[in-house]
Design a protein around this motif. Structure first.
Motif, PDB file in Angstrom:
ATOM      1  N   GLY B 228     -31.500  -9.177  33.481  1.00  0.00           N
ATOM      2  CA  GLY B 228     -31.780  -9.763  32.169  1.00  0.00           C
ATOM      3  C   GLY B 228     -31.733  -8.759  31.035  1.00  0.00           C
ATOM      4  O   GLY B 228     -31.796  -7.537  31.254  1.00  0.00           O
ATOM      5  N   ASP B 229     -31.658  -9.294  29.815  1.00  0.00           N
ATOM      6  CA  ASP B 229     -31.566  -8.433  28.636  1.00  0.00           C
ATOM      7  C   ASP B 229     -32.852  -7.645  28.378  1.00  0.00           C
ATOM      8  O   ASP B 229     -32.805  -6.572  27.777  1.00  0.00           O
ATOM      9  CB  ASP B 229     -31.247  -9.282  27.397  1.00  0.00           C
ATOM     10  CG  ASP B 229     -29.764  -9.608  27.322  1.00  0.00           C
ATOM     11  OD1 ASP B 229     -28.988  -8.952  28.046  1.00  0.00           O
ATOM     12  OD2 ASP B 229     -29.391 -10.516  26.558  1.00  0.00           O
ATOM     13  N   ALA B 230     -33.992  -8.200  28.829  1.00  0.00           N
ATOM     14  CA  ALA B 230     -35.265  -7.521  28.519  1.00  0.00           C
ATOM     15  C   ALA B 230     -35.268  -6.105  29.083  1.00  0.00           C
ATOM     16  O   ALA B 230     -35.618  -5.142  28.399  1.00  0.00           O
ATOM     17  CB  ALA B 230     -36.431  -8.327  29.105  1.00  0.00           C
ATOM     18  N   LEU B 231     -34.851  -5.993  30.344  1.00  0.00           N
ATOM     19  CA  LEU B 231     -34.861  -4.681  30.984  1.00  0.00           C
ATOM     20  C   LEU B 231     -33.777  -3.780  30.392  1.00  0.00           C
ATOM     21  O   LEU B 231     -34.001  -2.589  30.133  1.00  0.00           O
ATOM     22  CB  LEU B 231     -34.652  -4.838  32.494  1.00  0.00           C
ATOM     23  CG  LEU B 231     -34.841  -3.545  33.275  1.00  0.00           C
ATOM     24  CD1 LEU B 231     -36.301  -3.131  33.302  1.00  0.00           C
ATOM     25  CD2 LEU B 231     -34.316  -3.695  34.694  1.00  0.00           C
ATOM     26  N   VAL B 232     -32.615  -4.360  30.154  1.00  0.00           N
ATOM     27  CA  VAL B 232     -31.501  -3.570  29.601  1.00  0.00           C
ATOM     28  C   VAL B 232     -31.909  -2.993  28.242  1.00  0.00           C
ATOM     29  O   VAL B 232     -31.646  -1.815  27.948  1.00  0.00           O
ATOM     30  CB  VAL B 232     -30.238  -4.451  29.469  1.00  0.00           C
ATOM     31  CG1 VAL B 232     -29.136  -3.703  28.718  1.00  0.00           C
ATOM     32  CG2 VAL B 232     -29.745  -4.877  30.840  1.00  0.00           C
ATOM     33  N   ARG B 233     -32.578  -3.827  27.441  1.00  0.00           N
ATOM     34  CA  ARG B 233     -32.987  -3.366  26.115  1.00  0.00           C
ATOM     35  C   ARG B 233     -33.953  -2.182  26.230  1.00  0.00           C
ATOM     36  O   ARG B 233     -33.815  -1.186  25.550  1.00  0.00           O
ATOM     37  CB  ARG B 233     -33.638  -4.507  25.331  1.00  0.00           C
ATOM     38  CG  ARG B 233     -34.006  -4.103  23.891  1.00  0.00           C
ATOM     39  CD  ARG B 233     -34.623  -5.239  23.092  1.00  0.00           C
ATOM     40  NE  ARG B 233     -33.704  -6.350  22.900  1.00  0.00           N
ATOM     41  CZ  ARG B 233     -33.828  -7.541  23.465  1.00  0.00           C
ATOM     42  NH1 ARG B 233     -34.853  -7.783  24.270  1.00  0.00           N
ATOM     43  NH2 ARG B 233     -32.963  -8.492  23.240  1.00  0.00           N
ATOM     44  N   ARG B 234     -34.919  -2.317  27.136  1.00  0.00           N
ATOM     45  CA  ARG B 234     -35.876  -1.221  27.322  1.00  0.00           C
ATOM     46  C   ARG B 234     -35.162   0.053  27.775  1.00  0.00           C
ATOM     47  O   ARG B 234     -35.429   1.136  27.262  1.00  0.00           O
ATOM     48  CB  ARG B 234     -36.907  -1.597  28.394  1.00  0.00           C
ATOM     49  CG  ARG B 234     -37.974  -2.542  27.928  1.00  0.00           C
ATOM     50  CD  ARG B 234     -38.770  -3.048  29.125  1.00  0.00           C
ATOM     51  NE  ARG B 234     -39.694  -4.094  28.761  1.00  0.00           N
ATOM     52  CZ  ARG B 234     -40.950  -3.881  28.387  1.00  0.00           C
ATOM     53  NH1 ARG B 234     -41.426  -2.660  28.312  1.00  0.00           N
ATOM     54  NH2 ARG B 234     -41.737  -4.892  28.084  1.00  0.00           N
ATOM     55  N   LEU B 235     -34.292  -0.101  28.742  1.00  0.00           N
ATOM     56  CA  LEU B 235     -33.628   1.093  29.296  1.00  0.00           C
ATOM     57  C   LEU B 235     -32.757   1.779  28.260  1.00  0.00           C
ATOM     58  O   LEU B 235     -32.751   3.000  28.131  1.00  0.00           O
ATOM     59  CB  LEU B 235     -32.779   0.707  30.519  1.00  0.00           C
ATOM     60  CG  LEU B 235     -33.550   0.309  31.780  1.00  0.00           C
ATOM     61  CD1 LEU B 235     -32.589  -0.197  32.850  1.00  0.00           C
ATOM     62  CD2 LEU B 235     -34.358   1.473  32.334  1.00  0.00           C
ATOM     63  N   LYS B 236     -32.027   0.978  27.505  1.00  0.00           N
ATOM     64  CA  LYS B 236     -31.092   1.610  26.552  1.00  0.00           C
ATOM     65  C   LYS B 236     -31.858   2.228  25.380  1.00  0.00           C
ATOM     66  O   LYS B 236     -31.475   3.286  24.870  1.00  0.00           O
ATOM     67  CB  LYS B 236     -29.991   0.636  26.107  1.00  0.00           C
ATOM     68  CG  LYS B 236     -30.410  -0.511  25.226  1.00  0.00           C
ATOM     69  CD  LYS B 236     -29.952  -0.305  23.790  1.00  0.00           C
ATOM     70  CE  LYS B 236     -30.532  -1.389  22.897  1.00  0.00           C
ATOM     71  NZ  LYS B 236     -30.374  -1.089  21.476  1.00  0.00           N
ATOM     72  N   ASN B 237     -32.953   1.610  24.957  1.00  0.00           N
ATOM     73  CA  ASN B 237     -33.766   2.222  23.894  1.00  0.00           C
ATOM     74  C   ASN B 237     -34.370   3.548  24.364  1.00  0.00           C
ATOM     75  O   ASN B 237     -34.407   4.528  23.628  1.00  0.00           O
ATOM     76  CB  ASN B 237     -34.889   1.282  23.465  1.00  0.00           C
ATOM     77  CG  ASN B 237     -34.382   0.140  22.600  1.00  0.00           C
ATOM     78  OD1 ASN B 237     -33.250   0.204  22.105  1.00  0.00           O
ATOM     79  ND2 ASN B 237     -35.174  -0.897  22.421  1.00  0.00           N
ATOM     80  N   LEU B 238     -34.803   3.532  25.623  1.00  0.00           N
ATOM     81  CA  LEU B 238     -35.397   4.749  26.186  1.00  0.00           C
ATOM     82  C   LEU B 238     -34.335   5.859  26.251  1.00  0.00           C
ATOM     83  O   LEU B 238     -34.608   7.028  25.933  1.00  0.00           O
ATOM     84  CB  LEU B 238     -35.922   4.435  27.590  1.00  0.00           C
ATOM     85  CG  LEU B 238     -36.933   5.388  28.189  1.00  0.00           C
ATOM     86  CD1 LEU B 238     -38.157   5.524  27.292  1.00  0.00           C
ATOM     87  CD2 LEU B 238     -37.353   4.890  29.577  1.00  0.00           C
ATOM     88  N   LEU B 239     -33.125   5.490  26.642  1.00  0.00           N
ATOM     89  CA  LEU B 239     -32.051   6.489  26.711  1.00  0.00           C
ATOM     90  C   LEU B 239     -31.811   7.098  25.330  1.00  0.00           C
ATOM     91  O   LEU B 239     -31.622   8.309  25.198  1.00  0.00           O
ATOM     92  CB  LEU B 239     -30.760   5.847  27.254  1.00  0.00           C
ATOM     93  CG  LEU B 239     -29.583   6.800  27.438  1.00  0.00           C
ATOM     94  CD1 LEU B 239     -29.922   7.891  28.455  1.00  0.00           C
ATOM     95  CD2 LEU B 239     -28.324   6.056  27.889  1.00  0.00           C
ATOM     96  N   GLY B 240     -31.846   6.244  24.316  1.00  0.00           N
ATOM     97  CA  GLY B 240     -31.662   6.739  22.945  1.00  0.00           C
ATOM     98  C   GLY B 240     -32.717   7.763  22.569  1.00  0.00           C
ATOM     99  O   GLY B 240     -32.412   8.818  21.990  1.00  0.00           O
ATOM    100  N   VAL B 241     -33.964   7.474  22.923  1.00  0.00           N
ATOM    101  CA  VAL B 241     -35.053   8.417  22.621  1.00  0.00           C
ATOM    102  C   VAL B 241     -34.810   9.747  23.340  1.00  0.00           C
ATOM    103  O   VAL B 241     -34.995  10.831  22.775  1.00  0.00           O
ATOM    104  CB  VAL B 241     -36.418   7.810  23.043  1.00  0.00           C
ATOM    105  CG1 VAL B 241     -37.533   8.835  22.917  1.00  0.00           C
ATOM    106  CG2 VAL B 241     -36.723   6.584  22.197  1.00  0.00           C
ATOM    107  N   PHE B 242     -34.384   9.666  24.593  1.00  0.00           N
ATOM    108  CA  PHE B 242     -34.179  10.896  25.370  1.00  0.00           C
ATOM    109  C   PHE B 242     -32.995  11.706  24.822  1.00  0.00           C
ATOM    110  O   PHE B 242     -33.040  12.938  24.803  1.00  0.00           O
ATOM    111  CB  PHE B 242     -33.952  10.565  26.854  1.00  0.00           C
ATOM    112  CG  PHE B 242     -35.182  10.018  27.540  1.00  0.00           C
ATOM    113  CD1 PHE B 242     -36.453  10.234  27.019  1.00  0.00           C
ATOM    114  CD2 PHE B 242     -35.080   9.305  28.730  1.00  0.00           C
ATOM    115  CE1 PHE B 242     -37.589   9.743  27.645  1.00  0.00           C
ATOM    116  CE2 PHE B 242     -36.215   8.810  29.372  1.00  0.00           C
ATOM    117  CZ  PHE B 242     -37.469   9.021  28.819  1.00  0.00           C
ATOM    118  N   ILE B 243     -31.940  11.025  24.395  1.00  0.00           N
ATOM    119  CA  ILE B 243     -30.790  11.743  23.803  1.00  0.00           C
ATOM    120  C   ILE B 243     -31.280  12.501  22.568  1.00  0.00           C
ATOM    121  O   ILE B 243     -30.939  13.672  22.358  1.00  0.00           O
ATOM    122  CB  ILE B 243     -29.664  10.750  23.408  1.00  0.00           C
ATOM    123  CG1 ILE B 243     -29.062  10.087  24.643  1.00  0.00           C
ATOM    124  CG2 ILE B 243     -28.570  11.470  22.617  1.00  0.00           C
ATOM    125  CD1 ILE B 243     -28.128   8.923  24.327  1.00  0.00           C
ATOM    126  N   ALA B 244     -32.082  11.831  21.765  1.00  0.00           N
ATOM    127  CA  ALA B 244     -32.609  12.486  20.550  1.00  0.00           C
ATOM    128  C   ALA B 244     -33.482  13.680  20.913  1.00  0.00           C
ATOM    129  O   ALA B 244     -33.438  14.727  20.247  1.00  0.00           O
ATOM    130  CB  ALA B 244     -33.398  11.473  19.723  1.00  0.00           C
TER     131      ALA B 244
END
Lengths: 240, 406
Positions: B228-244
């Motif tokens: 589902g999108d809920a998990l994908v959204r969490r994972l991709k937002n988290l990846l963004g934070v880690f890249i930063a």
């Protein structure tokens, strides 16, 4: 009578000869280490390299090291081992030119010994830093850590090894100050081969030794002194 | 939250055989490459007495760093109590040990004497960060395996939280150890920095999550399980934070280097005239590996587009490999400053920028680390119940899913 006289004369002459030679013999005997005894911490072997005597076109020390330790070339300079190398320097400020040999500096606090995971890189009691090839796993962390680029990795199979210097593909190696010669009371091959007397070898701990006396009187330096490794190889005529 | 149901991957299907075949082939190529390198000696590789650690170390360090980061999802669930991540916690732990196994395989097979593994396991110099790492890696395997047991065996559930805490603490120490392999090297100007340890931790968050996202996407797709999108959204937002976070540490690393006169030349070399290293740094590490993924993850047109998120994860991995390459190889290429104030030349390449051309066997060995890791994940998921039957929104986050339906 004549026989007695001659015997006395012979004994007297022999005694004189012994008295004359004894200091020399005693000196060598004290420095040579019996094979069944460990190195002593009462000595610290070192070298003083007088760069003013080292000529750019001479590489006798390098040649002697290669012969002594059986270091052959495969014609691949990037991977061929080099235990000692001549470095030519030109001062960026004054244009002064210098030439000097660089080898393992036998640090008092050697980074190679610190980083070696198995303890293959070790320092003897007499300050000589060397590799135990029986437990070297060839990780090359010591090469990463050495501030003098003094170590080489054996990149290919070896032939015609010297019996006193067994080496092995896949292990790291470097100058061991010709420990086998030093233990026999001899100087390292590079020091012996240096015709200009630029390489002085001796016991840094013995205040009467020539090297200790010169270090007291001449301005000398170590390479990368800021690292505070207290190297056993010192350089004269070089201001860093 | 509903009880999460787990199910093994179905074995012996065409797709399963194809996946296993490809991974086994890459693993075999790596083993063959290692045999070739060991048989002939390392002169057949691009590594030399100047560049002593090459491509195998780049891949090994990447995999080891990513391994500790892959555990994050489990940690977020167990340690920080975020239930949405709970269904994926066992997979997260499995991926962590598998990536570590892959990285260590590469590292081991690159040794000059891999046959002396037993020496490395039995003789320790406790002043060596490498020796600490041998203990940290072994401990990581042990702790994470116990952690998996507590998550997957109902009788052990009550131990899951403390095991998760232990694994989280251990992984932070482990990555500190990996970063310190370089941070403690005073000999080489580009390394020698305390920022290496925390930067490696940030890198592990980013690389590990990128690999994890790809594994989740691929396993959902290949085994037809809802995601589902809920998990994908969490994972991709988290990846963004880690890249930063990685970008932040890289900036601090380079700025402090520029400020210190002793290090300035080395930083200027990397940032402006370091040839392939400068290109890799700006183009691959920063451009493709950080800025483009950030744009893909957060720009409205692609923010929730799965292929774009997958591409962002792939780019983070490529950027990460470039970053490790720049750190490891670039750090050795820069001339060691034996005689500051002098131009130096010698038969041992003093005073020169060292060159390195990676060879095929090194590349095969390095890539095989990924293959080993994925082979382990695929095999373990087939034998044990690591993958949840569904990652649909109502399973992951029923509250949000209910709200969305209203």
């Amino acid at each position: 009578m004549s026989a007695t006289t001659s015997r006395r004369a012979f004994l007297a002459a022999a005694s004189a000869a012994v008295a004359t030679l004894a200091p020399g013999i005693t000196l060598i005997a004290a420095q040579a280490k019996p094979a069944d005894q460990p190195a002593s911490s009462s000595v610290r072997w070192g070298m003083l390299i007088d760069t003013t005597r080292c000529s750019q076109d001479c590489s006798a020390c390098v040649g002697a090291c290669n012969v002594e330790n059986g270091l052959g070339s495969h014609g691949r300079p990037q991977t061929d081992p080099q235990w000692i190398r001549k470095v030519d320097l030109t001062s960026k400020r004054t244009g002064q030119k210098l030439s000097l040999p660089v080898m393992c500096q036998h640090c008092e606090s050697p980074p190679c010994v610190d980083v070696c995971p198995t303890g293959a890189s070790f320092k003897r009691q007499d300050g000589i830093v060397l590799v135990d090839r029986h437990i070297c796993i060839g990780c090359r962390y010591c090469m990463m850590a050495c501030p003098y680029k003094a170590r080489s990795f054996v990149h290919e199979s070896l032939e015609n090894q010297r019996p006193h210097q067994p080496r092995g593909k896949g292990c790291v190696e470097g100058c061991n100050l010709c420990a086998h010669r030093v233990d026999e009371g001899k100087r390292p091959a590079c020091a012996e081969a240096c015709a200009s007397g630029a390489i002085l070898f001796g016991d840094l701990n013995d205040p009467k030794s020539e090297i200790a006396q010169k270090l007291r009187t001449l301005p000398t330096t170590q390479i990368r002194p800021e690292l505070k490794l207290n190297t056993a190889v010192r350089y004269g005529g070089l201001s860093i | 939250m509903k009880t999460v149901a787990y199910r093994e991957v179905e074995a012996m299907t065409t797709g399963w055989w194809m996946l296993m075949g490809v991974l086994a082939a890459f693993t075999s190529l790596g083993l063959l490459a290692a045999f070739y390198m060991e048989h002939n000696g390392h002169w057949v590789t691009g590594m030399t007495n100047q560049i002593v650690w090459g491509l195998p170390h780049v891949f090994a360090v990447f995999l080891i760093v990513a391994a500790s980061g892959a555990l994050n999802v489990a940690s977020i669930s167990s340690v920080f109590g975020r239930t949405a991540y709970k269904p994926l916690a066992p997979l997260s732990a499995l991926l962590a040990v598998s990536l570590l196994a892959g990285g260590l395989t590469v590292l081991l097979l690159d040794l000059g004497r891999p046959d002396r593994l037993m020496v490395a396991m039995t003789k320790y110099n406790f002043r060596s960060i490498f020796a600490w790492n041998v203990i940290l890696y072994s401990g990581f395997f042990g702790i994470v395996v116990v952690y998996m047991w507590t998550m997957m065996d109902r009788r052990m559930k009550s131990f899951s939280k403390p095991a998760g805490f232990a694994a989280f603490a251990w992984r932070l120490i482990l990555t500190t150890g990996t970063g310190s392999i370089f941070g403690f090297l005073v000999a080489r100007t580009p390394y020698d920095s305390a920022v290496m340890a925390p930067m490696f931790i940030a890198m592990s968050f980013s690389f590990g999550l990128a690999v994890f996202i790809l594994v989740v996407f691929a396993s959902s797709e290949m085994t037809n399980r809802p995601l589902g999108d809920a998990l994908v959204r969490r994972l991709k937002n988290l990846l963004g934070v880690f890249i930063a976070a990685v970008l932040y540490f890289v900036t601090v690393q380079q700025l402090t280097g520029l400020y210190v006169a002793e290090k300035r030349d080395a930083v200027v070399f990397l940032l402006t005239n370091g040839g392939v290293f400068t290109i890799l740094f700006w183009l691959v590490q920063i451009g493709l590996g950080a800025l483009l993924p950030l744009a893909l993850l957060f720009a409205p047109p692609t923010a929730m587009n799965r292929p774009a998120i997958g591409l962002a994860a792939i780019l983070v991995i490529l950027g990460g490999i470039a970053q490790v390459y720049v750190i490891i190889i670039g750090g050795q290429a820069y001339p060691m400053p034996l005689f500051p104030g002098f131009e130096a030349t010698s038969s041992f390449f003093d005073g020169q920028v060292n060159t390195y051309v990676p060879s095929g066997p090194e590349a095969f060995l390095g890539v095989s680390g990924f293959a080993v890791a994925m082979l382990l994940v695929a095999f373990a998921s087939t034998v044990f119940r690591f993958l949840p039957e569904s990652l649909a929104d109502e399973v992951v986050d029923p509250h949000c899913a209910a709200k969305a339906r209203k």
